[in-house]
Design a protein around this motif. Structure first.
Motif, PDB file in Angstrom:
ATOM      1  N   GLY A  55      25.967  22.393 -31.586  1.00 46.87           N
ATOM      2  CA  GLY A  55      24.919  21.547 -31.029  1.00 46.87           C
ATOM      3  C   GLY A  55      24.710  21.710 -29.538  1.00 46.87           C
ATOM      4  N   ALA A  56      25.585  22.490 -28.872  1.00 46.30           N
ATOM      5  CA  ALA A  56      25.446  22.665 -27.423  1.00 46.30           C
ATOM      6  C   ALA A  56      24.345  23.643 -27.053  1.00 46.30           C
ATOM      7  CB  ALA A  56      26.767  23.142 -26.822  1.00 46.30           C
ATOM      8  N   GLY A  57      23.941  24.497 -28.002  1.00 37.96           N
ATOM      9  CA  GLY A  57      22.861  25.443 -27.742  1.00 37.96           C
ATOM     10  C   GLY A  57      23.310  26.756 -27.144  1.00 37.96           C
ATOM     11  N   ARG A  58      24.578  26.858 -26.780  1.00 39.74           N
ATOM     12  CA  ARG A  58      25.089  28.098 -26.221  1.00 39.74           C
ATOM     13  C   ARG A  58      26.614  28.073 -26.215  1.00 39.74           C
ATOM     14  NH1 ARG A  58      22.403  29.518 -21.811  1.00 39.74           N
ATOM     15  NH2 ARG A  58      24.084  30.771 -20.904  1.00 39.74           N
ATOM     16  N   PHE A  59      27.215  29.236 -26.164  1.00 39.66           N
ATOM     17  CA  PHE A  59      28.658  29.355 -25.944  1.00 39.66           C
ATOM     18  C   PHE A  59      28.941  30.757 -25.449  1.00 39.66           C
ATOM     19  CE2 PHE A  59      28.403  31.076 -30.214  1.00 39.66           C
ATOM     20  CZ  PHE A  59      29.453  31.982 -30.329  1.00 39.66           C
ATOM     21  N   ASP A  60      30.165  30.980 -25.004  1.00 38.38           N
ATOM     22  CA  ASP A  60      30.575  32.280 -24.471  1.00 38.38           C
ATOM     23  C   ASP A  60      31.538  32.929 -25.458  1.00 38.38           C
ATOM     24  OD1 ASP A  60      31.904  34.403 -23.012  1.00 38.38           O
ATOM     25  OD2 ASP A  60      31.129  33.508 -21.167  1.00 38.38           O
ATOM     26  N   PHE A  61      31.148  34.075 -26.020  1.00 38.38           N
ATOM     27  CA  PHE A  61      31.978  34.753 -26.999  1.00 38.38           C
ATOM     28  C   PHE A  61      33.368  35.063 -26.455  1.00 38.38           C
ATOM     29  CE2 PHE A  61      28.726  35.450 -30.153  1.00 38.38           C
ATOM     30  CZ  PHE A  61      29.439  35.779 -31.305  1.00 38.38           C
ATOM     31  N   VAL A  62      33.436  35.370 -25.166  1.00 37.26           N
ATOM     32  CA  VAL A  62      34.733  35.699 -24.564  1.00 37.26           C
ATOM     33  C   VAL A  62      35.414  34.449 -24.025  1.00 37.26           C
ATOM     34  CG1 VAL A  62      35.916  37.031 -22.775  1.00 37.26           C
ATOM     35  CG2 VAL A  62      34.020  38.054 -24.047  1.00 37.26           C
ATOM     36  N   GLY A  63      34.748  33.734 -23.137  1.00 36.45           N
ATOM     37  CA  GLY A  63      35.373  32.592 -22.492  1.00 36.45           C
ATOM     38  C   GLY A  63      35.750  31.474 -23.433  1.00 36.45           C
ATOM     39  N   ASP A  64      34.928  31.238 -24.462  1.00 39.90           N
ATOM     40  CA  ASP A  64      35.179  30.116 -25.373  1.00 39.90           C
ATOM     41  C   ASP A  64      35.986  30.503 -26.607  1.00 39.90           C
ATOM     42  OD1 ASP A  64      33.823  28.130 -23.882  1.00 39.90           O
ATOM     43  OD2 ASP A  64      31.895  28.895 -24.589  1.00 39.90           O
ATOM     44  N   LEU A  65      36.000  31.787 -26.969  1.00 36.86           N
ATOM     45  CA  LEU A  65      36.692  32.191 -28.195  1.00 36.86           C
ATOM     46  C   LEU A  65      37.549  33.432 -28.013  1.00 36.86           C
ATOM     47  CD1 LEU A  65      37.131  31.801 -31.260  1.00 36.86           C
ATOM     48  CD2 LEU A  65      35.125  33.279 -31.626  1.00 36.86           C
ATOM     49  N   GLY A  66      36.965  34.508 -27.522  1.00 33.48           N
ATOM     50  CA  GLY A  66      37.659  35.787 -27.469  1.00 33.48           C
ATOM     51  C   GLY A  66      38.867  35.797 -26.564  1.00 33.48           C
ATOM     52  N   ALA A 103      25.890  37.810 -18.612  1.00 38.86           N
ATOM     53  CA  ALA A 103      26.980  38.615 -19.157  1.00 38.86           C
ATOM     54  C   ALA A 103      27.611  39.471 -18.061  1.00 38.86           C
ATOM     55  CB  ALA A 103      26.470  39.503 -20.287  1.00 38.86           C
ATOM     56  N   ALA A 104      28.915  39.688 -18.161  1.00 41.17           N
ATOM     57  CA  ALA A 104      29.626  40.507 -17.171  1.00 41.17           C
ATOM     58  C   ALA A 104      30.646  41.378 -17.882  1.00 41.17           C
ATOM     59  CB  ALA A 104      30.327  39.620 -16.136  1.00 41.17           C
ATOM     60  N   ARG A 105      30.705  42.643 -17.472  1.00 36.50           N
ATOM     61  CA  ARG A 105      31.673  43.566 -18.068  1.00 36.50           C
ATOM     62  C   ARG A 105      33.042  43.412 -17.425  1.00 36.50           C
ATOM     63  NH1 ARG A 105      29.825  47.428 -21.367  1.00 36.50           N
ATOM     64  NH2 ARG A 105      27.576  47.626 -21.567  1.00 36.50           N
ATOM     65  N   ALA A 106      34.064  43.708 -18.227  1.00 39.28           N
ATOM     66  CA  ALA A 106      35.427  43.760 -17.710  1.00 39.28           C
ATOM     67  C   ALA A 106      35.686  45.185 -17.245  1.00 39.28           C
ATOM     68  CB  ALA A 106      36.416  43.371 -18.805  1.00 39.28           C
ATOM     69  N   ARG A 107      36.022  45.360 -15.988  1.00 38.85           N
ATOM     70  CA  ARG A 107      36.235  46.705 -15.448  1.00 38.85           C
ATOM     71  C   ARG A 107      37.722  46.988 -15.350  1.00 38.85           C
ATOM     72  NH1 ARG A 107      34.976  48.844 -11.060  1.00 38.85           N
ATOM     73  NH2 ARG A 107      34.752  50.818 -12.128  1.00 38.85           N
ATOM     74  N   THR A 108      38.233  47.750 -16.294  1.00 35.17           N
ATOM     75  CA  THR A 108      39.636  48.143 -16.287  1.00 35.17           C
ATOM     76  C   THR A 108      39.719  49.607 -16.695  1.00 35.17           C
ATOM     77  OG1 THR A 108      40.426  47.888 -18.577  1.00 35.17           O
ATOM     78  CG2 THR A 108      40.024  45.871 -17.323  1.00 35.17           C
ATOM     79  N   SER A 109      40.902  50.199 -16.513  1.00 34.04           N
ATOM     80  CA  SER A 109      41.081  51.595 -16.909  1.00 34.04           C
ATOM     81  C   SER A 109      41.662  51.715 -18.310  1.00 34.04           C
ATOM     82  CB  SER A 109      42.005  52.308 -15.910  1.00 34.04           C
ATOM     83  OG  SER A 109      43.286  51.721 -15.920  1.00 34.04           O
ATOM     84  N   GLU A 154      33.808  40.704 -19.930  1.00 39.14           N
ATOM     85  CA  GLU A 154      34.602  39.640 -19.301  1.00 39.14           C
ATOM     86  C   GLU A 154      34.010  38.289 -19.627  1.00 39.14           C
ATOM     87  OE1 GLU A 154      35.267  38.614 -14.718  1.00 39.14           O
ATOM     88  OE2 GLU A 154      36.401  40.380 -15.386  1.00 39.14           O
ATOM     89  N   SER A 155      32.697  38.240 -19.741  1.00 35.84           N
ATOM     90  CA  SER A 155      32.012  37.036 -20.209  1.00 35.84           C
ATOM     91  C   SER A 155      30.780  37.466 -20.998  1.00 35.84           C
ATOM     92  CB  SER A 155      31.612  36.116 -19.048  1.00 35.84           C
ATOM     93  OG  SER A 155      30.683  36.750 -18.207  1.00 35.84           O
ATOM     94  N   LEU A 156      30.484  36.747 -22.061  1.00 29.73           N
ATOM     95  CA  LEU A 156      29.340  37.074 -22.903  1.00 29.73           C
ATOM     96  C   LEU A 156      28.708  35.769 -23.406  1.00 29.73           C
ATOM     97  CD1 LEU A 156      27.882  39.650 -24.094  1.00 29.73           C
ATOM     98  CD2 LEU A 156      28.951  38.964 -26.247  1.00 29.73           C
ATOM     99  N   PRO A 157      27.905  35.129 -22.555  1.00 26.17           N
ATOM    100  CA  PRO A 157      27.228  33.903 -22.995  1.00 26.17           C
ATOM    101  C   PRO A 157      26.104  34.218 -23.979  1.00 26.17           C
ATOM    102  CG  PRO A 157      26.538  34.497 -20.777  1.00 26.17           C
ATOM    103  CD  PRO A 157      27.604  35.465 -21.158  1.00 26.17           C
ATOM    104  N   VAL A 158      25.970  33.369 -24.995  1.00 23.13           N
ATOM    105  CA  VAL A 158      24.908  33.540 -25.986  1.00 23.13           C
ATOM    106  C   VAL A 158      24.178  32.217 -26.169  1.00 23.13           C
ATOM    107  CG1 VAL A 158      26.102  35.417 -27.181  1.00 23.13           C
ATOM    108  CG2 VAL A 158      26.411  33.058 -27.986  1.00 23.13           C
ATOM    109  N   ILE A 159      22.924  32.335 -26.560  1.00 19.09           N
ATOM    110  CA  ILE A 159      22.083  31.165 -26.850  1.00 19.09           C
ATOM    111  C   ILE A 159      21.991  31.055 -28.369  1.00 19.09           C
ATOM    112  CG2 ILE A 159      19.808  30.116 -26.555  1.00 19.09           C
ATOM    113  CD1 ILE A 159      19.545  32.006 -24.041  1.00 19.09           C
ATOM    114  N   THR A 160      22.357  29.894 -28.902  1.00 21.24           N
ATOM    115  CA  THR A 160      22.397  29.713 -30.347  1.00 21.24           C
ATOM    116  C   THR A 160      21.170  28.945 -30.808  1.00 21.24           C
ATOM    117  OG1 THR A 160      23.715  27.710 -30.082  1.00 21.24           O
ATOM    118  CG2 THR A 160      24.894  29.775 -30.422  1.00 21.24           C
ATOM    119  N   GLY A 161      20.830  29.124 -32.100  1.00 22.94           N
ATOM    120  CA  GLY A 161      19.661  28.463 -32.647  1.00 22.94           C
ATOM    121  C   GLY A 161      19.899  26.993 -32.930  1.00 22.94           C
TER     122      GLY A 161
END
Length: 384
Positions: A115-126, A365-371, A377-384
């Motif tokens: 019901g929040a309308g959005r979440f972060d695949f990485v920050g909230d779950l991954g 969205a932001a990429r994780a820069r590692t070798s 690093e973060s992937l916010p999404v908008i949910t229906g």
């Protein structure tokens, strides 16, 4: 290159299947068959100096010493002994028994977001779910897990465009308090098994692990048990958003999810490059690779090799994936593969149950820069 390596890797496979990089002085193999064979040949391609380019360079220059027990950076016979200990306490059967706990962690992460309308695949779950899982296995209190994960992230992050000239190897000292507490209060967790398991070491001595060895093991498990699964879940967010028809099919038919996870692992390998020290003169595609060189096996490229897969740049949840290279091959095949598959499957089941559709908020969205790992690093999404 980090954002989209696949066109370059395709050129390497076609034009330079053995590639030499003068600037950073390493060779690279990019075709599936070459990568698979190289990862299997531990006598030629050694891990004892590290499996990351900058670690190998630092070890050759005597700037870095590998601690015993770090199985990713070991060769037999020490590797055989140390991996054998972990394989006894990290069996696929024991990992699959964790399903209810992994699902509980996913539910705790996702239910408040409905019901929040959005979440972060990485920050909230991954990020939190794999940390909670490995923390549960190791007996690390949840209150401490976030700071530990932040430390792991800082240790992996790149700040420039070149490999770190002076990489640091954590000694795992941050886990000493938990180990001491568990030694006084044994339980049925993995930490207790590491403390009590008897084994025969490479000298023939029957003993248990030292505290220093356990620190290395726990440090390895905490890092490896987090980063790759976190990136896998992030890739699920982007790839399924880009393939909404297949996402809808998975939501309608969850029995397809296990194969979709295999295809995700092939399509976007979380750890796309494995480096090795070359222990003897060899040649590939008619070109010499001298002893003392560093060679990088491009796992992510091999997984997209047209010689192995039909239309490999197409994501297909129905593909007969067969054997991919994402978990490595040979004696260093990932011990946590069963757990990663379990976490990926349960995460997708729980996400799709609540959020059958979403769009990526690309500006956020932001990429994780590692070798060592590639992903978000973060992937916010908008949910229906």
């Amino acid at each position: 290159m980090d954002a989209d390596p696949y066109p370059v890797w395709r050129r390497l496979r076609d034009e330079a299947p053995l590639y030499y990089n003068e600037k950073f002085d390493f060779y690279a193999l990019s075709r599936f068959d070459d990568v698979e064979a190289g990862l299997s040949d531990w006598r030629t391609y050694r891990s004892g100096r590290g499996s990351v380019l900058e670690f190998i360079r630092a070890s050759l220059e005597a700037k870095l010493e590998m601690p015993p027990g770090l199985i990713l950076f070991e060769d037999p016979p020490a590797h055989t002994v140390h991996r054998g200990i972990l394989s006894r306490v990290f069996t696929p059967k024991k990992m699959l028994a964790l399903e209810a706990k992994v699902r509980e962690f996913c539910v705790r992460s996702l239910d408040p977001l409905v019901g929040a309308g959005r979440f972060d695949f990485v920050g909230d779950l991954g990020a939190p779910m794999p940390m909670r899982t490995i923390g549960y296995l190791l007996g690390i209190p949840e209150d401490d897990q976030e700071s530990i994960r932040a430390g792991i992230d800082r240790g992996l992050r790149l700040t420039g465009d070149a490999p770190d000239p002076a990489p640091r190897m954590s000694d795992g000292a941050q886990y000493a308090e938990y180990i001491d507490w568990r030694a006084r209060n044994p339980s049925d967790d993995l930490m207790t098994e590491l403390l009590t398991t008897e084994f025969e070491d490479e000298t023939g001595t029957i003993r248990t692990l030292t505290t220093a060895e356990i620190l290395v093991y726990v440090n390895l498990l905490a890092a490896a048990g987090n980063e790759t699964t976190t990136r896998l879940i992030g890739w699920a967010g982007t790839v399924l958003a880009e393939n909404p028809d297949q996402r809808a099919e998975l939501a309608a038919h969850p029995t397809l999810i296990p194969n979709a996870v295999e295809e995700l692992l092939r399509y976007e390998a979380p750890a796309p490059a494995h480096a090795r020290y070359v222990a003897r003169d060899v040649s590939h595609h008619g070109q010499p690779v001298p002893e003392g060189s560093v060679i990088v096996f491009l796992v992510g490229s091999g997984n997209r090799d047209e010689r192995r897969y039909l239309d490999p740049d197409r994501f297909d949840i129905h593909r007969d994936v067969g054997r991919h290279l994402t978990f490595g091959y040979g004696i260093h095949h990932c011990l946590g593969a069963a757990l990663a598959r379990l976490e990926g499957r349960v995460a997708l089941e729980e996400v799709l149950r609540r959020f059958p559709t979403w769009e990526v908020d690309w500006p956020g969205a932001a990429r994780a820069r590692t070798s060592v790992v590639r992903g978000w690093e973060s992937l916010p999404v908008i949910t229906g």
